[in-house]
Design an enzyme around this catalytic site. Structure first.
Site, PDB file in Angstrom:
ATOM      1  CG  HIS A 111      -1.873   1.051   1.161  1.00 42.41           C
ATOM      2  ND1 HIS A 111      -1.506   2.368   1.459  1.00 42.41           N
ATOM      3  CD2 HIS A 111      -3.113   1.046   0.578  1.00 42.41           C
ATOM      4  CE1 HIS A 111      -2.899   3.208   1.344  1.00 42.41           C
ATOM      5  NE2 HIS A 111      -3.715   2.467   0.748  1.00 42.41           N
ATOM      6  CD  GLU A 183      -5.567   1.005  -2.885  1.00 42.62           C
ATOM      7  OE1 GLU A 183      -6.784   0.966  -2.663  1.00 42.62           O
ATOM      8  OE2 GLU A 183      -4.641   1.221  -2.212  1.00 42.62           O
TER       9      GLU A 183
HETATM   10  P1  PGA Z   1      -9.700   5.737   0.766  1.00 44.85           P
HETATM   11  O1  PGA Z   1      -8.689   4.578   1.153  1.00 44.85           O
HETATM   12  O2  PGA Z   1     -10.920   4.947   0.409  1.00 44.85           O
HETATM   13  O3  PGA Z   1     -10.057   6.212   2.249  1.00 44.85           O
HETATM   14  O4  PGA Z   1      -9.475   6.641  -0.071  1.00 44.85           O
HETATM   15  C1  PGA Z   1      -8.249   3.894  -0.047  1.00 44.85           C
HETATM   16  C2  PGA Z   1      -7.165   2.910   0.142  1.00 44.85           C
HETATM   17  O5  PGA Z   1      -6.003   3.230   0.837  1.00 44.85           O
HETATM   18  O6  PGA Z   1      -6.968   1.905  -0.185  1.00 44.85           O
END
Ligand code: PGA
Length: 272
Positions: A111, A183
């Protein structure tokens, strides 16, 4: 097509909060089985709550299911991170066998918050993916570019380097178990701005070309909410959603599951 719809709690929720969420989710899914139509739910609590959530999910699963906490539930359970070594002198770390022992079936890897704040690199994501696969769990590899990279128009090269680096050399049968969540960093969290469908088309085209049909699924994550979930799911190549804030309340998560379970199949685009 099964859509993977899940959430990581990040560094949130006490034991009792995580347990209550899991119990509420299990009973909601029993009362409203239509929420599971074409959907694979997964939740990723903090490590401290893994075993408790596993027990909660298993307690509610059908009799006759395998007697392993977390397994046999319709909800897949994940860990937010795990070390690449199985054991040893790694103070503060937790290994893949340990998270598996606590009931995890998935392990989130790479992540952007871990890359930015905890020194995660392409090489450590590769080592972690290998360990997760070696132990029979599912890696959920997160990739995504910072704003400057997107502004320079270099997203495709950046995310392919992250994905190829982490998945290098995997045989087809192992690659087929991997989940990839794209992401973009600029779209994540309270400081992020939601991506538009137009901005996501190219990255998913690029990822689909390389990985569609080879990995288990390609997910989108970053400011997903009940307001934009359908739009994101209908982008060609998107096979699931990885949600943060909007799913930290059970009500929010159930609403996104409802949207996913009733969404039309995306138009066949030739991208898989
Ligand atoms: P968020 O986080 O939906 O709060 O933007 C997404 C993530 O970090 O996977």
């Amino acid at each position: 097509m099964t859509r993977w719809i899940g959430t990581s709690f990040k560094m949130n929720k006490t034991l009792s909060e995580a347990r209550a969420y899991a119990a509420g989710l299990s009973s909601a899914l029993q009362e409203r089985p239509e929420l599971l139509h074409g959907v694979q739910p997964f939740i990723i609590p903090p490590h401290t709550a893994l075993a408790a959530v596993a027990a909660e999910l298993t307690a509610q699963s059908a009799p006759g299911e395998p007697d392993v906490p977390g397994r046999g539930s319709v909800v897949r359970l994940g860990a937010q991170n795990a070390h690449w070594e199985d054991d040893g002198a790694w103070t503060g770390e937790i290994s893949v066998p340990q998270v598996a022992d606590a009931g995890a079936e998935l392990v989130e890897i790479g992540h952007s918050e871990r890359r930015e704040h905890f020194g995660e690199t392409i090489e450590t994501t590769r080592l972690k993916v290998a360990s997760v696969l070696r132990h029979g769990l599912v890696p959920l590899l997160c990739i995504g570019e910072p704003a400057q990279v997107q502004e320079r128009g270099e997203t495709a090269a950046y995310i392919l380097e992250q994905a190829r680096g982490a998945l290098r050399g995997l045989p087809a049968d192992q690659l087929s178990r991997v989940l990839i969540a794209y992401e973009p960093i600029w779209a994540i969290g309270a400081q992020g701005r939601p991506a538009t469908a137009a901005e996501l088309r190219e990255p998913f085209e690029v990822l689909s070309r390389e990985y569609a049909g080879k990995v288990q699924a390609l997910l989108y994550g970053g400011s997903v909410s009940p307001e934009n979930a359908l739009e994101m799911l209908l982008i060609p190549g998107v096979q699931g959603l990885f949600v943060g804030r909007a799913a930290w309340t059970l009500q929010g998560y159930l609403e996104i599951l409802r949207i996913a379970s009733t969404a039309e199949k995306p138009h066949v685009s030739g991208l898989g």
